[in-house]
Design a protein around this motif. Structure first.
Motif, PDB file in Angstrom:
ATOM      1  N   ASP A 114     -20.713 -30.328  31.684  1.00  0.00           N
ATOM      2  CA  ASP A 114     -21.144 -28.946  31.932  1.00  0.00           C
ATOM      3  C   ASP A 114     -20.280 -27.960  31.145  1.00  0.00           C
ATOM      4  N   GLY A 115     -18.970 -28.254  31.096  1.00  0.00           N
ATOM      5  CA  GLY A 115     -18.034 -27.371  30.401  1.00  0.00           C
ATOM      6  C   GLY A 115     -18.336 -27.297  28.915  1.00  0.00           C
ATOM      7  N   LEU A 116     -18.698 -28.442  28.337  1.00  0.00           N
ATOM      8  CA  LEU A 116     -18.998 -28.460  26.903  1.00  0.00           C
ATOM      9  C   LEU A 116     -20.332 -27.783  26.606  1.00  0.00           C
ATOM     10  N   ALA A 117     -21.232 -27.846  27.582  1.00  0.00           N
ATOM     11  CA  ALA A 117     -22.573 -27.296  27.373  1.00  0.00           C
ATOM     12  C   ALA A 117     -22.547 -25.775  27.291  1.00  0.00           C
ATOM     13  N   ARG A 118     -21.535 -25.170  27.952  1.00  0.00           N
ATOM     14  CA  ARG A 118     -21.472 -23.715  27.997  1.00  0.00           C
ATOM     15  C   ARG A 118     -20.560 -23.193  26.897  1.00  0.00           C
ATOM     16  N   GLN A 119     -21.091 -22.334  26.055  1.00  0.00           N
ATOM     17  CA  GLN A 119     -20.276 -21.743  24.998  1.00  0.00           C
ATOM     18  C   GLN A 119     -20.105 -20.264  25.253  1.00  0.00           C
ATOM     19  N   TYR A 120     -18.868 -19.805  25.195  1.00  0.00           N
ATOM     20  CA  TYR A 120     -18.587 -18.408  25.501  1.00  0.00           C
ATOM     21  C   TYR A 120     -18.474 -17.549  24.247  1.00  0.00           C
ATOM     22  N   ILE A 121     -18.100 -18.203  23.140  1.00  0.00           N
ATOM     23  CA  ILE A 121     -17.914 -17.437  21.902  1.00  0.00           C
ATOM     24  C   ILE A 121     -18.812 -18.000  20.802  1.00  0.00           C
ATOM     25  N   GLU A 122     -19.466 -17.083  20.123  1.00  0.00           N
ATOM     26  CA  GLU A 122     -20.321 -17.506  19.016  1.00  0.00           C
ATOM     27  C   GLU A 122     -19.673 -17.075  17.708  1.00  0.00           C
ATOM     28  N   GLN A 123     -19.673 -18.010  16.742  1.00  0.00           N
ATOM     29  CA  GLN A 123     -19.084 -17.690  15.442  1.00  0.00           C
ATOM     30  C   GLN A 123     -20.214 -17.238  14.522  1.00  0.00           C
ATOM     31  N   GLY A 124     -19.957 -16.173  13.796  1.00  0.00           N
ATOM     32  CA  GLY A 124     -20.971 -15.711  12.850  1.00  0.00           C
ATOM     33  C   GLY A 124     -20.338 -15.328  11.524  1.00  0.00           C
ATOM     34  N   ILE A 125     -21.163 -15.058  10.541  1.00  0.00           N
ATOM     35  CA  ILE A 125     -20.649 -14.628   9.221  1.00  0.00           C
ATOM     36  C   ILE A 125     -21.420 -13.397   8.761  1.00  0.00           C
ATOM     37  N   PHE A 126     -20.697 -12.343   8.447  1.00  0.00           N
ATOM     38  CA  PHE A 126     -21.320 -11.121   7.925  1.00  0.00           C
ATOM     39  C   PHE A 126     -21.897 -11.394   6.534  1.00  0.00           C
ATOM     40  N   VAL A 136     -20.768 -14.392  23.943  1.00  0.00           N
ATOM     41  CA  VAL A 136     -22.194 -14.684  24.074  1.00  0.00           C
ATOM     42  C   VAL A 136     -22.857 -13.960  25.246  1.00  0.00           C
ATOM     43  N   ASP A 137     -22.384 -14.200  26.472  1.00  0.00           N
ATOM     44  CA  ASP A 137     -23.064 -13.619  27.637  1.00  0.00           C
ATOM     45  C   ASP A 137     -22.186 -12.604  28.376  1.00  0.00           C
ATOM     46  N   ASP A 138     -21.449 -11.813  27.652  1.00  0.00           N
ATOM     47  CA  ASP A 138     -20.567 -10.796  28.220  1.00  0.00           C
ATOM     48  C   ASP A 138     -19.554 -11.407  29.193  1.00  0.00           C
ATOM     49  N   GLU A 139     -19.203 -12.690  28.949  1.00  0.00           N
ATOM     50  CA  GLU A 139     -18.269 -13.345  29.869  1.00  0.00           C
ATOM     51  C   GLU A 139     -17.391 -14.317  29.090  1.00  0.00           C
ATOM     52  N   LEU A 140     -16.100 -14.346  29.431  1.00  0.00           N
ATOM     53  CA  LEU A 140     -15.189 -15.314  28.820  1.00  0.00           C
ATOM     54  C   LEU A 140     -14.517 -16.116  29.916  1.00  0.00           C
ATOM     55  N   VAL A 141     -14.447 -17.427  29.758  1.00  0.00           N
ATOM     56  CA  VAL A 141     -13.726 -18.285  30.682  1.00  0.00           C
ATOM     57  C   VAL A 141     -12.830 -19.173  29.835  1.00  0.00           C
ATOM     58  N   GLY A 142     -11.582 -19.299  30.218  1.00  0.00           N
ATOM     59  CA  GLY A 142     -10.688 -20.117  29.403  1.00  0.00           C
ATOM     60  C   GLY A 142      -9.391 -20.432  30.115  1.00  0.00           C
ATOM     61  N   ARG A 143      -8.393 -20.737  29.318  1.00  0.00           N
ATOM     62  CA  ARG A 143      -7.106 -21.184  29.843  1.00  0.00           C
ATOM     63  C   ARG A 143      -6.001 -20.458  29.080  1.00  0.00           C
TER      64      ARG A 143
END
Ligand SMILES: [Zn+2]
Length: 180
Positions: A109-121, A131-138
């Protein structure tokens, strides 16, 4: 590196204070000692969990069992620096196979949820967005700057400055930071 006072292993992670003395123990020796004291045996469990994250990258987790007087803790730690870490707690009389399954599910479940998306201008500059206005981490010790810890999100280390940059699009918003 701490040496275990009982078996000589170089992975003594536990410091036991008894009366006036101290003893350094590795996890195995600590588990054996607590097991003898409580009459509770840890069952043999798989030593690793291997699975693919949503991007198809294979992730290796080392599983560690720890027996406490209060219960059993199972931890899955990714075999890289600053990787993912998941843990689960069970009662001393819990179904240990079930507990392992719960840990494996938690990793999945932890791997399935991504909090940050990487992009390139368009100008090739990399950026990161929440991603969803939420960050969870350590929160982890930062070897390069002992005064400011690193934040581990999606199994990757970020500095506070990087996290701050991701928040520029939220200026004027409220936020809620809760540590547990
Ligand atoms: Zn030992």
């Amino acid at each position: 590196m701490n040496i275990c006072d009982r078996c000589g292993s170089a992975h003594a992670k536990i410091l036991l204070t008894k009366g006036t003395g101290q003893e350094s123990l590795c996890i195995d020796c600590s588990n054996e000692m607590v097991s003898t004291e409580l009459g509770v045996d840890l069952e043999e469990q798989p030593e690793s969990i291997v699975l693919k994250d949503p991007k198809g990258i294979t992730r290796y987790f080392k599983v560690e069992q720890k027996l406490f007087h209060m219960g059993i803790r199972l931890q899955a730690e990714e075999a890289i620096e600053y990787g993912y870490q998941f843990a689960i707690h069970g009662e001393l009389d819990c179904d240990q196979k079930q507990l392992f399954q719960e840990l494996a599910d938690k990793v999945k479940d932890g791997l399935a949820r991504q909090y940050i998306e990487q992009g390139i201008f368009p100008n090739d500059q990399a950026y990161q967005t929440i991603v969803d206005d939420e960050l969870v981490g350590r929160i982890e010790y930062n070897e390069n700057d002992p005064d400011v810890p690193l934040i581990i999100i999606d199994g990757k280390p970020y500095t506070w400055e990087e996290v701050g940059k991701m928040m520029t699009s939220y200026e004027g918003f409220q936020f809620h930071l809760k540590i547990f």
